[in-house]
Design a protein around this motif. Structure first.
Motif, PDB file in Angstrom:
ATOM      1  N   THR A  62      37.803  45.803  45.491  1.00 34.52           N
ATOM      2  CA  THR A  62      37.142  44.520  45.215  1.00 34.52           C
ATOM      3  C   THR A  62      37.965  43.339  45.712  1.00 34.52           C
ATOM      4  OG1 THR A  62      38.094  44.393  42.976  1.00 34.52           O
ATOM      5  CG2 THR A  62      35.932  45.425  43.190  1.00 34.52           C
ATOM      6  N   GLN A  63      39.262  43.565  45.960  1.00 39.38           N
ATOM      7  CA  GLN A  63      40.111  42.503  46.512  1.00 39.38           C
ATOM      8  C   GLN A  63      39.580  42.031  47.858  1.00 39.38           C
ATOM      9  OE1 GLN A  63      42.853  41.008  45.229  1.00 39.38           O
ATOM     10  NE2 GLN A  63      42.662  42.138  43.318  1.00 39.38           N
ATOM     11  N   LEU A  64      38.869  42.926  48.578  1.00 44.06           N
ATOM     12  CA  LEU A  64      38.255  42.559  49.851  1.00 44.06           C
ATOM     13  C   LEU A  64      37.388  41.318  49.704  1.00 44.06           C
ATOM     14  CD1 LEU A  64      36.951  45.804  51.640  1.00 44.06           C
ATOM     15  CD2 LEU A  64      38.305  43.977  52.674  1.00 44.06           C
ATOM     16  N   ILE A  65      36.670  41.251  48.598  1.00 42.87           N
ATOM     17  CA  ILE A  65      35.735  40.145  48.371  1.00 42.87           C
ATOM     18  C   ILE A  65      36.356  39.062  47.500  1.00 42.87           C
ATOM     19  CG2 ILE A  65      33.375  39.576  47.675  1.00 42.87           C
ATOM     20  CD1 ILE A  65      32.923  42.707  47.639  1.00 42.87           C
ATOM     21  N   ALA A  66      36.993  39.471  46.404  1.00 47.95           N
ATOM     22  CA  ALA A  66      37.486  38.512  45.413  1.00 47.95           C
ATOM     23  C   ALA A  66      38.508  37.546  45.993  1.00 47.95           C
ATOM     24  CB  ALA A  66      38.082  39.257  44.222  1.00 47.95           C
ATOM     25  N   THR A  67      39.475  38.069  46.761  1.00 47.80           N
ATOM     26  CA  THR A  67      40.521  37.197  47.309  1.00 47.80           C
ATOM     27  C   THR A  67      39.944  36.185  48.282  1.00 47.80           C
ATOM     28  OG1 THR A  67      42.126  38.992  47.096  1.00 47.80           O
ATOM     29  CG2 THR A  67      42.737  37.154  48.517  1.00 47.80           C
ATOM     30  N   LEU A 146      33.276  41.718  39.095  1.00 46.63           N
ATOM     31  CA  LEU A 146      34.595  41.250  39.517  1.00 46.63           C
ATOM     32  C   LEU A 146      34.493  40.143  40.565  1.00 46.63           C
ATOM     33  CD1 LEU A 146      36.498  44.670  39.625  1.00 46.63           C
ATOM     34  CD2 LEU A 146      36.624  42.885  37.878  1.00 46.63           C
ATOM     35  N   THR A 147      33.473  40.217  41.407  1.00 51.81           N
ATOM     36  CA  THR A 147      33.247  39.136  42.375  1.00 51.81           C
ATOM     37  C   THR A 147      32.773  37.874  41.657  1.00 51.81           C
ATOM     38  OG1 THR A 147      32.659  40.735  44.104  1.00 51.81           O
ATOM     39  CG2 THR A 147      31.971  38.446  44.441  1.00 51.81           C
ATOM     40  N   GLY A 148      31.873  38.052  40.689  1.00 49.54           N
ATOM     41  CA  GLY A 148      31.417  36.907  39.896  1.00 49.54           C
ATOM     42  C   GLY A 148      32.564  36.240  39.163  1.00 49.54           C
ATOM     43  N   ARG A 149      33.478  37.066  38.627  1.00 49.43           N
ATOM     44  CA  ARG A 149      34.654  36.512  37.950  1.00 49.43           C
ATOM     45  C   ARG A 149      35.483  35.671  38.912  1.00 49.43           C
ATOM     46  NH1 ARG A 149      38.970  40.603  35.361  1.00 49.43           N
ATOM     47  NH2 ARG A 149      39.380  41.042  37.559  1.00 49.43           N
ATOM     48  N   ALA A 150      35.691  36.172  40.131  1.00 44.11           N
ATOM     49  CA  ALA A 150      36.480  35.437  41.129  1.00 44.11           C
ATOM     50  C   ALA A 150      35.814  34.117  41.500  1.00 44.11           C
ATOM     51  CB  ALA A 150      36.669  36.307  42.377  1.00 44.11           C
TER      52      ALA A 150
END
Length: 448
Positions: A62-67, A146-150
């Motif tokens: 998910t770091q691919l998207i979140a970061t 997790l993306t929504g959180r980011a």
């Protein structure tokens, strides 16, 4: 000047503490989840351990998207470019669902092959496969959450994600005994109840996350939301480019950890036990640092968006001070009461002595983790994620693994050699990231 400094510290703290609470709640969930499963049997507990470890590695993707989302959205928030924030949000959500579905299919179809790699007993393998299959089906929801959180965090809102994930954990905790033991009118599912509870809680959180994003980002306008859901490859590529370095860095850590367990095992099972217990104790140090890393990322990104480089630099300096205070606070128990900390988890005196050495030796190096944490957060906020990845890969893969083997086996230092290698690797990672940070290229990084 003092007022300005206090104001910055307050802003950093306000962003950091909800992340800390989320970390604590997640740890509590893991403990409670393991409690219910371990009451069923040892094989079931082992199966959850293996399945959860694999899911932990998968979630790192998910770091691919979140970061990328944090870097781009925080920058555009600082620029007050609401249109760009909406567009980036839309592309990040599309990516989360698409990659989540892909991971779900792969995880479900390859679960048997993945578990076979561990060479565990038949009953443990069977339960692990079932665990992996059930939780894999919920991966699109996990990635969306997790993306929504980011996305929310990048806009400076860390409290709402804390509440959503807190409620998710509460639902999981409530469902665990209900589904495992068949309480009320529910069937008695035993082991299968644990992964099913996890999957249902993720779906529940996705519903909340969608409603919150619709309200806070799109002002409850479905039409506005649908307008930004058309694929824009230029934005998708920018998100993935920034996130790819962080994903590689994040994935390398658990892989390195698995190899380090293998090297520690050369010194015996008790060294592995000490390594495991010591690692859990070290998690306490990183509760505040995790929140600090996120707050630095968001604030640096927003200030660079405002073209206020001076404020971005000041925030980083304050972050270093706060991180150092955190490390000094923990230094007392880790050095003076190391054996007592180990004694909480084991009564084996050999494990206690090996573990006490682990805590003391490793902590000497871990003090310098303040630089990878704070500077790493600044690099993420700036969208310059390559330097932290380089520092991590060089220190962990290229240095720590061979050094641990050489010191423990070639120089016959045993477990202490492994601990020294870990400590030195943190020093090397800090030195590399300090070098890149002082070059100053992150201040003028163009992410668009």
């Amino acid at each position: 000047m003092i007022l300005e400094n206090n104001s910055r510290l307050k802003i950093i703290w306000n962003l950091a503490w909800p992340v800390m609470v989320s970390q604590i709640l997640q740890t509590l969930l893991d403990i409670i989840d393991m409690y219910f499963v371990s009451n069923i049997g040892v094989n079931e507990a082992a199966a959850v351990g293996i399945g959860a470890s694999i899911i932990g590695v998968i979630i790192v993707i998910t770091q691919l998207i979140a970061t990328g989302a944090i870097a781009l959205i925080s920058r555009k928030t600082g620029e007050n470019d609401d249109k760009a924030v909406l567009e980036i949000t839309g592309q990040a959500l599309i990516l989360s669902i698409a990659i989540g579905i892909l991971i779900s299919i792969l995880g479900f179809s390859l679960s048997t092959s993945i578990i076979k790699l561990f060479g565990v007993e038949i009953e443990v393998a069977k339960n692990s496969i079932n665990y992996l299959k059930i939780v894999s089906l919920s991966m699109p929801f996990v990635f969306f959450n997790l993306t929504g959180r980011a996305i929310l965090q990048a806009r400076g809102d860390t409290k709402t994600p804390m509440l959503i994930f807190g409620l998710m954990n509460l639902v999981n905790i409530i469902l665990d005994p209900i589904l495992i033991y068949g309480l009320f009118c529910f069937p008695r599912l035993m082991f299968m109840g644990a992964p099913l509870a996890t999957a249902i809680s993720n779906v529940f959180a996705s519903v909340l996350m969608f409603k919150i994003i619709l309200r806070k980002i799109f002002n409850d306008e479905i039409k506005k939301c649908l307008q930004v859901l058309s694929i824009k490859m230029n934005l998708i590529c920018k998100i993935l480019k920034i996130g790819s370095y962080s994903a590689v860095q994040a994935i390398s850590r658990p892989i390195t950890g698995l190899v380090m367990y293998k090297i520690a095992n050369y010194s015996g099972t008790k060294a592995v036990a000490a390594f495991t217990i010591g690692g859990r104790i070290f998690n306490l140090v990183f509760i505040f640092l995790a929140g600090l890393n996120l707050s630095i990322s968001v604030l640096v990104g927003q200030n660079l968006g405002k073209k206020d480089i001076e404020s971005a630099e000041s925030i980083v300096k304050d972050g270093i001070k706060l991180a150092l205070i955190n490390m000094l606070i923990f230094s007392l128990p880790y050095f003076m009461f190391a054996k007592y900390l180990m004694f909480i988890f084991t009564k084996d005196f050999e494990v206690i002595n090996i573990g006490a050495n682990y805590l003391r030796i490793v902590y000497i190096g871990v003090i310098f983790v303040i630089y990878p944490i704070v500077y790493g957060g600044a690099f993420v906020g700036a969208g310059d994620t390559a330097p932290p990845m380089i520092a991590s890969l060089v220190a962990n893969l290229c240095f720590k693994l061979p050094m641990a083997y050489i010191l423990s086996k070639v120089f016959s230092m045993g477990a202490n050699g492994v601990w020294i290698a870990i400590s030195l690797s943190v020093l090397l990672e800090a030195a590399i990231i300090i070098y890149h940070f002082r070059l100053g290229k992150w201040k003028n990084k163009n992410v668009f």
